[in-house]
Scaffold this motif. Structure first.
Motif, mmCIF file in Angstrom:
data_model
loop_
_atom_site.group_PDB
_atom_site.id
_atom_site.type_symbol
_atom_site.label_atom_id
_atom_site.label_comp_id
_atom_site.label_asym_id
_atom_site.label_seq_id
_atom_site.Cartn_x
_atom_site.Cartn_y
_atom_site.Cartn_z
ATOM 1 N N UNK B 25 0.840 -1.196 0.000
ATOM 2 C CA UNK B 25 0.000 0.000 0.000
ATOM 3 C C UNK B 25 0.875 1.246 0.000
ATOM 4 N N UNK B 28 2.554 1.757 -3.314
ATOM 5 C CA UNK B 28 1.607 2.094 -4.383
ATOM 6 C C UNK B 28 1.178 3.553 -4.333
ATOM 7 N N UNK B 31 2.316 5.564 -7.268
ATOM 8 C CA UNK B 31 1.740 5.366 -8.592
ATOM 9 C C UNK B 31 0.431 6.138 -8.674
ATOM 10 N N UNK B 36 -11.965 5.599 -11.468
ATOM 11 C CA UNK B 36 -12.467 4.276 -11.829
ATOM 12 C C UNK B 36 -12.537 4.106 -13.344
ATOM 13 N N UNK B 37 -12.960 5.168 -14.046
ATOM 14 C CA UNK B 37 -13.080 5.014 -15.502
ATOM 15 C C UNK B 37 -11.731 5.091 -16.189
ATOM 16 N N UNK B 39 -8.378 3.968 -14.830
ATOM 17 C CA UNK B 39 -7.551 3.423 -13.763
ATOM 18 C C UNK B 39 -6.085 3.761 -13.989
ATOM 19 N N UNK B 40 -5.437 4.291 -12.975
ATOM 20 C CA UNK B 40 -4.010 4.543 -13.074
ATOM 21 C C UNK B 40 -3.240 3.298 -12.671
ATOM 22 N N UNK B 41 -1.903 3.426 -12.703
ATOM 23 C CA UNK B 41 -1.062 2.273 -12.373
ATOM 24 C C UNK B 41 -1.253 1.857 -10.918
ATOM 25 N N UNK B 43 -4.168 1.988 -9.122
ATOM 26 C CA UNK B 43 -5.538 1.631 -8.739
ATOM 27 C C UNK B 43 -5.638 0.187 -8.238
ATOM 28 N N UNK B 44 -5.260 -0.751 -9.111
ATOM 29 C CA UNK B 44 -5.400 -2.176 -8.794
ATOM 30 C C UNK B 44 -4.548 -2.564 -7.580
ATOM 31 N N UNK B 45 -3.233 -2.210 -7.558
ATOM 32 C CA UNK B 45 -2.439 -2.593 -6.384
ATOM 33 C C UNK B 45 -2.944 -1.968 -5.083
ATOM 34 N N UNK B 48 -5.929 -4.012 -3.986
ATOM 35 C CA UNK B 48 -5.504 -5.337 -3.524
ATOM 36 C C UNK B 48 -4.805 -5.277 -2.174
ATOM 37 N N UNK B 49 -3.894 -4.296 -2.025
ATOM 38 C CA UNK B 49 -3.165 -4.275 -0.755
ATOM 39 C C UNK B 49 -4.099 -3.889 0.389
#
Lengths: 503, 154
Positions: B25, B28, B31, B36-37, B39-41, B43-45, B48-49
């Motif tokens: 976290x 990240x 990044x 949401x529309x 997503x940057x680098x 967003x996903x990590x 997830x974290x």
């Protein structure tokens, strides 16, 4: 429709029947069996170890060889289970119950022949099923958008957790941990190198072979060294392979039931060999006239789970080939191998590369035939290999792991990473965190991120897209249902009972 | 402390998950998160974290409230020997060459087994394995591994 299937299978037989592909199928089956037969090595470790050999081959040959390694290893595991009661993989545990009893009574030959024939029959049934069911399934899957794919992957990951044993919470954590590992490397959209710690080796991400060999190869070795127990080989020489008329009569129905049950359970995400063999044994125990003898060397107790585990193993190719979703770690490795070969797994494989798809399907049947023809006469050799003591064996396994990993990119960096994953794999085992869901997450991570990105881009950022699209919503509901059922107290108890034999 | 931790496996799983989640976290944050529309680098990590930290906290909570099985023995010695000999192979391969690296790996890892004895049989096995590797991997497959490494002036 029917004509199509014959045309397809014919194309497949032509592809798989070419000299070079027959050769690689044979090499795969023999290598898979000889390594799978070694005590303490399951199919995942076997495939991870042998993966680097296949990278230089053309895509069709490499996948045919990998599939050969897979069912060879599976069969080798059953041999080990019967002869020394040391199942190398969870799906052979049930085989060991009655198979090893038979060996104790001097009927090892019969048990091994039953396992071989049951597997071959199941393999034939499943090959036909794959040919029948893959095209319609791929047809449906071709209509999938990014939202459907994302939800399908969620369902696949959740289902894999339910069938892992141990705590649900631990397994969910392992999935997320695997997904995070999959993020390492350059982001395809922005070009940012994520979690690379300025190491050039990490810019392309972590190679999945490194993770698989570390966690399943090295981690297993350390686990096995934790309690080195003496396993004595009961049988020095196996004789009496022939089954008589009564034997055939006894196994016919169990094999048929096992094959059908195995193929149905194998298609389910998260299903596969292990669940199938457990379920088939349980079913047979209920319906068999010989139920009283189960656990005491009943031939039916070998036939049914062996048929089911082979059918389940092979049927798990269906979701992998048509949807690009791995239902178990072996299929995750297959997907990884496909990506390395430049093939994007999914429904388009069947349309764009029919020779590859149908060649692989046909090779499964050919491979199973080779297994029967090869294994019965070679049984003496396998008995010798089974009796290699583990303390002489594991240094050699380690040597093949380090050289294999080095050969991926000709760098020692991957060896260090494998060592770290080995240590992590052992620690996770001690914490009762199954490593299999982590591997699934790791492979699916990058795909999931991409589908999520596209789905949200199309919906202008509204997460409602996953619920308003019917197929996607159905899958999410299924995933939720699966989770709720596991958490229900009654089922939870049942699940613990099923997996209690696993330890 | 041990009176606080009722289920050590849950507790330490929680520590590992939360620790990894927190580190991931933290990293990240560098990044771009995006929307949401778009997503940057990050967003996903980040998501997830965050999720991993939640699972970690739940496991921690369970570790201090519910009784669980103890750890059992840890094979520290074996784990470290396997780890160290693997790393040693990596370090030695290009510097000392394949032969020396293999000797270190085979004898080092074999000593992790309680059944290992330093005797002619073990040495013979090691020798056979080394010859096999040289013939198959270097002569046969042509992997770029030196027999003798840079320390020997090649």
């Amino acid at each position: 429709m029917d004509v199509d299937i014959f045309a397809n299978l014919w194309l497949g037989l032509q592809t798989a029947g070419s000299f070079i592909n027959l050769f690689y199928c044979l090499v795969g089956v023999v290598l898979g069996t000889s390594i799978g037969v070694l005590p303490g090595l399951g199919p995942v470790a076997t495939i991870a170890m042998l993966l680097p050999i296949t990278f230089g081959l053309p895509p069709v040959s490499s996948l045919i060889m990998l599939a050969g390694i897979f069912y060879g290893a599976q069969y080798g595991g059953s041999t080990t289970a019967i002869l020394i009661n040391l199942p190398g993989e969870s799906s052979s545990i049930v085989t060991a119950l009655d198979g090893h009893e038979m060996a104790k009574q001097g009927r090892a030959g019969k048990a091994l022949a039953t396992a071989a024939l049951a597997s071959f029959f199941a393999g034939t049934v499943t090959t036909v099923l794959i040919a029948l069911f893959s095209p319609p399934l791929a047809e449906v899957a071709l209509k999938f958008g990014p939202a459907e794919y994302f939800s399908l992957m969620v369902l696949g990951l959740v289902a894999s957790v339910v069938l892992a044993h141990g705590s649900l919470l631990h397994a969910l954590g392992m999935i997320v941990f695997g997904l995070l590992l999959g993020v390492v490397g350059t982001d395809v959209n922005s070009g940012v190198a994520r979690y690379s710690f300025d190491l050039p080796e990490l810019i392309d991400g972590i190679n999945f072979v490194v993770v698989a060999m570390g966690v399943f190869g090295l981690g297993e070795i350390i686990s096995n060294l934790e309690n080195e127990s003496e396993r004595s080989l009961l049988v020095k020489k196996v004789t009496g392979l022939m089954l008589n008329k009564e034997d055939f009569k006894a196994i016919a129905a169990p094999v048929l039931r096992g094959s059908l049950l195995g193929s149905i359970l194998g298609i389910l995400p998260g299903g596969g060999a292990m669940l199938s063999s457990f379920a088939a044994y349980a079913l047979e125990k209920k319906v068999s006239k010989n139920a009283a003898n189960f656990g005491k060397g009943a031939i039916e107790g070998v036939a049914a789970p062996e048929a089911a585990n082979n059918a389940g193993a092979q049927a798990s190719f269906i979701p992998m080939l048509t949807l690009g979703i791995p239902s178990n770690p072996v299929m995750a490795l297959m997907i990884g191998a496909m990506i390395i070969q430049g093939i994007q797994p999914g429904p388009s494989v069947m349309v764009e590369q029919p020779a590859l798809f149908w060649g692989l399907v046909a090779s499964m049947w050919i491979g199973n035939l080779m297994l029967v023809i090869l294994n019965l006469p070679l049984i003496g050799l396998w008995v010798k290999m089974v009796s290699v003591p583990y303390h002489l064996l594991f240094p050699a396994i380690l040597v093949f792991c380090v050289i294999g990993v080095f050969s991926l990119a000709n760098t020692s960096f991957d060896i260090y990473f494998m060592a770290i994953f080995g240590l992590a794999g052992y620690l996770f085992r001690k914490l009762e965190c199954e490593p299999a869901p982590m591997l699934l997450g790791f492979i699916l991570g990058p795909m999931m991120e991409e589908f999520l990105r596209r789905a949200l881009l199309l919906s202008k950022g509204s997460p409602m897209v996953f619920i308003t699209r019917p197929i996607s919503a159905t899958m999410l509901v299924l995933a939720a249902l699966v989770m709720v059922t596991v958490l229900l107290p009654a089922l939870r108890k049942k699940r613990e009972e099923v997996f209690v034999e696993d330890d | 402390m041990s009176s606080l931790i009722k289920s050590p496996k849950d507790f330490w799983t929680g520590v590992v998950y939360f620790g990894f989640g927190a580190i991931a976290f933290w990293i990240a944050r560098d990044y771009s998160f995006g929307t949401a529309s778009r997503m940057g680098a990050g967003y996903f990590p980040t998501v997830l974290s965050g999720l991993l930290m939640v699972f970690g906290l739940l496991a921690l909570l369970r570790g201090v409230t519910r009784n669980g099985k103890p750890f059992g023995v840890f094979a520290w010695k074996q784990a470290l020997l396997i780890f160290a000999s693997t790393v040693a192979f990596g370090l030695l391969l290009l510097r000392a060459g394949l032969i020396i690296a293999l000797i270190v790996l085979i004898l080092g890892s074999a000593s992790a087994s309680s059944k290992f004895r330093f005797e002619w049989k073990a040495l013979l096995m090691a020798l056979g394995l080394i010859v096999f590797c040289v013939l198959v991997f270097i002569k046969g497959l042509g992997l770029p591994m030196p027999l003798l490494g840079s320390w020997f002036g090649d």
